[in-house]
Design a protein around this motif. Structure first.
Motif, PDB file in Angstrom:
ATOM      1  N   SER A 395       0.824  -1.213   0.000  1.00 54.41           N
ATOM      2  CA  SER A 395       0.000   0.000   0.000  1.00 54.41           C
ATOM      3  C   SER A 395       0.857   1.262   0.000  1.00 54.41           C
ATOM      4  O   SER A 395       0.553   2.236  -0.700  1.00 54.41           O
ATOM      5  CB  SER A 395      -0.929  -0.001   1.220  1.00 54.41           C
ATOM      6  OG  SER A 395      -1.758  -1.141   1.237  1.00 54.41           O
ATOM      7  N   LEU A 396       1.945   1.253   0.790  1.00 53.20           N
ATOM      8  CA  LEU A 396       2.822   2.420   0.850  1.00 53.20           C
ATOM      9  C   LEU A 396       3.548   2.652  -0.474  1.00 53.20           C
ATOM     10  O   LEU A 396       3.854   3.792  -0.834  1.00 53.20           O
ATOM     11  CB  LEU A 396       3.839   2.258   1.974  1.00 53.20           C
ATOM     12  CG  LEU A 396       3.294   2.336   3.404  1.00 53.20           C
ATOM     13  CD1 LEU A 396       4.400   2.085   4.419  1.00 53.20           C
ATOM     14  CD2 LEU A 396       2.635   3.689   3.665  1.00 53.20           C
ATOM     15  N   LEU A 398       2.237   2.214  -3.395  1.00 53.42           N
ATOM     16  CA  LEU A 398       1.256   2.946  -4.208  1.00 53.42           C
ATOM     17  C   LEU A 398       1.144   4.394  -3.724  1.00 53.42           C
ATOM     18  O   LEU A 398       1.120   5.328  -4.537  1.00 53.42           O
ATOM     19  CB  LEU A 398      -0.111   2.263  -4.129  1.00 53.42           C
ATOM     20  CG  LEU A 398      -0.234   0.883  -4.782  1.00 53.42           C
ATOM     21  CD1 LEU A 398      -1.616   0.309  -4.526  1.00 53.42           C
ATOM     22  CD2 LEU A 398       0.041   0.970  -6.277  1.00 53.42           C
ATOM     23  N   ALA A 399       1.083   4.577  -2.403  1.00 51.73           N
ATOM     24  CA  ALA A 399       0.947   5.929  -1.856  1.00 51.73           C
ATOM     25  C   ALA A 399       2.175   6.792  -2.149  1.00 51.73           C
ATOM     26  O   ALA A 399       2.069   8.021  -2.240  1.00 51.73           O
ATOM     27  CB  ALA A 399       0.715   5.865  -0.349  1.00 51.73           C
ATOM     28  N   GLY A 400       3.324   6.159  -2.303  1.00 51.74           N
ATOM     29  CA  GLY A 400       4.550   6.890  -2.584  1.00 51.74           C
ATOM     30  C   GLY A 400       4.842   7.039  -4.065  1.00 51.74           C
ATOM     31  O   GLY A 400       6.007   7.207  -4.444  1.00 51.74           O
ATOM     32  N   ASN A 401       3.789   6.979  -4.885  1.00 52.12           N
ATOM     33  CA  ASN A 401       3.955   7.114  -6.340  1.00 52.12           C
ATOM     34  C   ASN A 401       4.932   6.089  -6.902  1.00 52.12           C
ATOM     35  O   ASN A 401       5.823   6.400  -7.705  1.00 52.12           O
ATOM     36  CB  ASN A 401       4.408   8.531  -6.707  1.00 52.12           C
ATOM     37  CG  ASN A 401       3.347   9.572  -6.395  1.00 52.12           C
ATOM     38  OD1 ASN A 401       2.150   9.341  -6.614  1.00 52.12           O
ATOM     39  ND2 ASN A 401       3.773  10.722  -5.875  1.00 52.12           N
ATOM     40  N   ASN A 402       4.766   4.857  -6.426  1.00 55.19           N
ATOM     41  CA  ASN A 402       5.566   3.730  -6.902  1.00 55.19           C
ATOM     42  C   ASN A 402       7.050   3.854  -6.550  1.00 55.19           C
ATOM     43  O   ASN A 402       7.905   3.284  -7.238  1.00 55.19           O
ATOM     44  CB  ASN A 402       5.407   3.543  -8.418  1.00 55.19           C
ATOM     45  CG  ASN A 402       5.522   2.078  -8.808  1.00 55.19           C
ATOM     46  OD1 ASN A 402       5.092   1.188  -8.077  1.00 55.19           O
ATOM     47  ND2 ASN A 402       6.105   1.828  -9.988  1.00 55.19           N
ATOM     48  N   LEU A 406       8.348   5.566   1.479  1.00 52.18           N
ATOM     49  CA  LEU A 406       7.432   5.433   2.615  1.00 52.18           C
ATOM     50  C   LEU A 406       7.618   4.095   3.330  1.00 52.18           C
ATOM     51  O   LEU A 406       7.456   4.002   4.555  1.00 52.18           O
ATOM     52  CB  LEU A 406       5.985   5.578   2.139  1.00 52.18           C
ATOM     53  CG  LEU A 406       5.517   6.996   1.809  1.00 52.18           C
ATOM     54  CD1 LEU A 406       4.097   6.971   1.246  1.00 52.18           C
ATOM     55  CD2 LEU A 406       5.576   7.888   3.046  1.00 52.18           C
ATOM     56  N   TYR A 410       8.634   3.747   7.256  1.00 50.89           N
ATOM     57  CA  TYR A 410       7.846   2.891   8.140  1.00 50.89           C
ATOM     58  C   TYR A 410       8.759   1.965   8.961  1.00 50.89           C
ATOM     59  O   TYR A 410       8.628   1.864  10.191  1.00 50.89           O
ATOM     60  CB  TYR A 410       6.865   2.075   7.303  1.00 50.89           C
ATOM     61  CG  TYR A 410       6.169   0.952   8.019  1.00 50.89           C
ATOM     62  CD1 TYR A 410       5.237   1.198   9.023  1.00 50.89           C
ATOM     63  CD2 TYR A 410       6.437  -0.379   7.680  1.00 50.89           C
ATOM     64  CE1 TYR A 410       4.596   0.151   9.677  1.00 50.89           C
ATOM     65  CE2 TYR A 410       5.801  -1.425   8.322  1.00 50.89           C
ATOM     66  CZ  TYR A 410       4.884  -1.155   9.315  1.00 50.89           C
ATOM     67  OH  TYR A 410       4.255  -2.189   9.961  1.00 50.89           O
TER      68      TYR A 410
END
Length: 446
Positions: A395-396, A398-402, A406, A410
């Motif tokens: 998920s991270l 995707l959230a980090g623009n691939n 992130l 974490y």
């Protein structure tokens, strides 16, 4: 690694070899079954059980059911801890082994989504829940069986035989998939080859049960039963009187399992998606697991010699830093050198914490609530970190623009929390090194 190399007196292992064998073999079988799912989730389950939608959705679905097993582990720890602190460690370990083996064998027989539709997903989730319950019951009992039988100055070394079962289980799980892939074509592996490692579990469980039935509970616990000083409500007692120890053990289980999940599970899927490579990650995990058979006991012995805390603090700080260049390497580095990165991350940083962990956790709790305490701390911490890390990482990304920054942040954040927990943990070995007259309360109960 020989006894002579570790400078262990022969008397230290007199009458203990069956205990160490039981801890190693039983835990190996349990982890083999548990890790089979993780490897299958990265390689095959996204197409076998979650074929609808995008590849990303299938991967998230496969890793989400992987996390289900971790979510069930605290429940297994609570149940086994309560019973193990009341009736004994050995009985619970036999039950957990049978449960894990039955669940894994059933996964190998489960029809896929194309055959029975959504019932395949439901069946997979239920069987993964059973795996989680069994795994939650296993670790605490096996850790205590080895540590409570240990001489006072070799608890880290003895406890490492439970820990090294994880490396052996990962080696067997990853190796079995590598063999299945080598012996079948891609079409055959998709059709039936992936099931063979799961079905092999039944044979391994029989071996584990045979060995475990020959081991008795440690004298300290048997003495509690004879004197009728068994805790009536061990879960409540841990939550009321041992909150600090519980929080410490939870904290110590944040950075290390998360790093393991990245190295052993998420890495395989990441390389397949980013660099179209499905073999380098598996090979590196195999090498790291094989070396772990030696590095785990080595770090356990080192913690008996130099203390648990100092070693852990250096390793935890290392994890927080290591993860950043590691992901850069995965995207840009020559994958032929991946085993070297794996040795640094798995066998030095990870194993420096994991090898002594059985002894260190056991030293945080008195004997009459120890099974409950170590099980709760270990399993809650694992759920908060390792169990959720693959799906959080996906998920991270995707959230980090691939980009993986992130994910790195974490892992570094978990390392900060584990560092604080290590500072707060009891360290009887370190205390003894600073003061030879320091009192060891390991076998003391109220």
């Amino acid at each position: 690694m020989s006894i002579a190399e570790l400078q262990l007196p022969p008397s230290a292992l007199h009458g203990k070899k069956r205990v160490l064998t039981s801890a190693f073999v039983g835990t190996t079988v349990e982890w083999y079954d548990f890790y089979l799912y993780g490897t299958a989730a990265a390689l095959i389950f996204n197409t076998q059980f979650f074929p609808a939608g995008s590849d990303v959705a299938g991967t998230l679905g496969a890793f989400a059911t992987f996390a289900v097993g971790f979510l069930a582990r605290p429940a297994g720890g609570i149940i086994a801890g309560h019973l193990g602190d009341r009736i004994g460690r050995k009985s619970l370990l036999v039950v957990s082994l049978i449960t894990m083996g039955a669940a894994s064998t059933a996964i190998g027989l489960l029809p896929n989504y194309a055959t029975i539709g959504v019932f395949a997903v439901i069946g997979l989730v239920l069987l993964r829940l059973l795996q989680g319950l069994a795994c939650g019951a296993e670790w605490g009992g096996s850790a205590l069986l080895s540590v409570e039988h240990a001489p006072s100055r070799l608890r880290g070394f003895f406890g490492s035989f439970t820990q090294v079962g994880s490396a052996a289980g990962m080696l067997l799980a990853t190796g079995s998939f590598a063999v299945a892939q080598a012996l079948t074509t891609d079409e055959q592996f998709q059709a039936f080859g992936w099931r063979l490692p799961f079905l092999a579990s039944a044979v391994l469980v029989v071996v584990g049960i045979y060995i475990r039935l020959g081991v008795e509970d440690a004298p300290a616990f048997r003495k509690l039963k004879v004197e009728n000083r068994i805790a009536k409500a061990p879960v409540w007692e841990v939550l009321r009187y041992h909150k600090r120890a519980l929080l410490v053990t939870i904290g110590l289980r944040l950075a290390q399992p998360a790093l393991f999940a990245i190295l052993a599970i998420y890495l395989i899927n990441y390389l397949a998606a980013r660099r179209d490579d499905t073999t380098s990650g598996v090979t590196a995990v195999l090498i790291g697991s094989a070396v772990g058979l030696a590095s785990g006991p080595l770090w356990g012995w080192a913690s008996d010699k130099w203390g648990r805390r100092n070693i852990a603090l250096v390793a935890i700080a290392g994890i927080g830093l290591f993860i950043w260049p590691f992901f850069w390497f995965l995207d840009n580095g020559p994958l032929a050198l991946l085993p070297i990165a794996m040795l640094l991350g798995m066998n030095i940083l990870h194993d420096a914490i994991y090898g002594p962990q059985a002894a260190w956790f056991a030293e945080q709790f008195p004997v009459h609530v120890r099974y409950t305490g170590v099980s709760l701390g270990c399993q809650i911490g694992t759920v908060l970190s390792g169990g959720l890390t693959p799906v959080i990482a996906a998920s991270l990304l995707l959230a980090g623009n691939n980009t993986p920054w992130l994910i790195c942040a974490y892992i570094s954040g978990l390392a900060v929390l584990s560092f604080i927990a290590a500072l707060a943990a009891k360290d009887p070995v370190g205390d003894r090194l600073r003061d030879s007259d320091a009192h060891d309360e390991f076998e003391v109960a109220p």
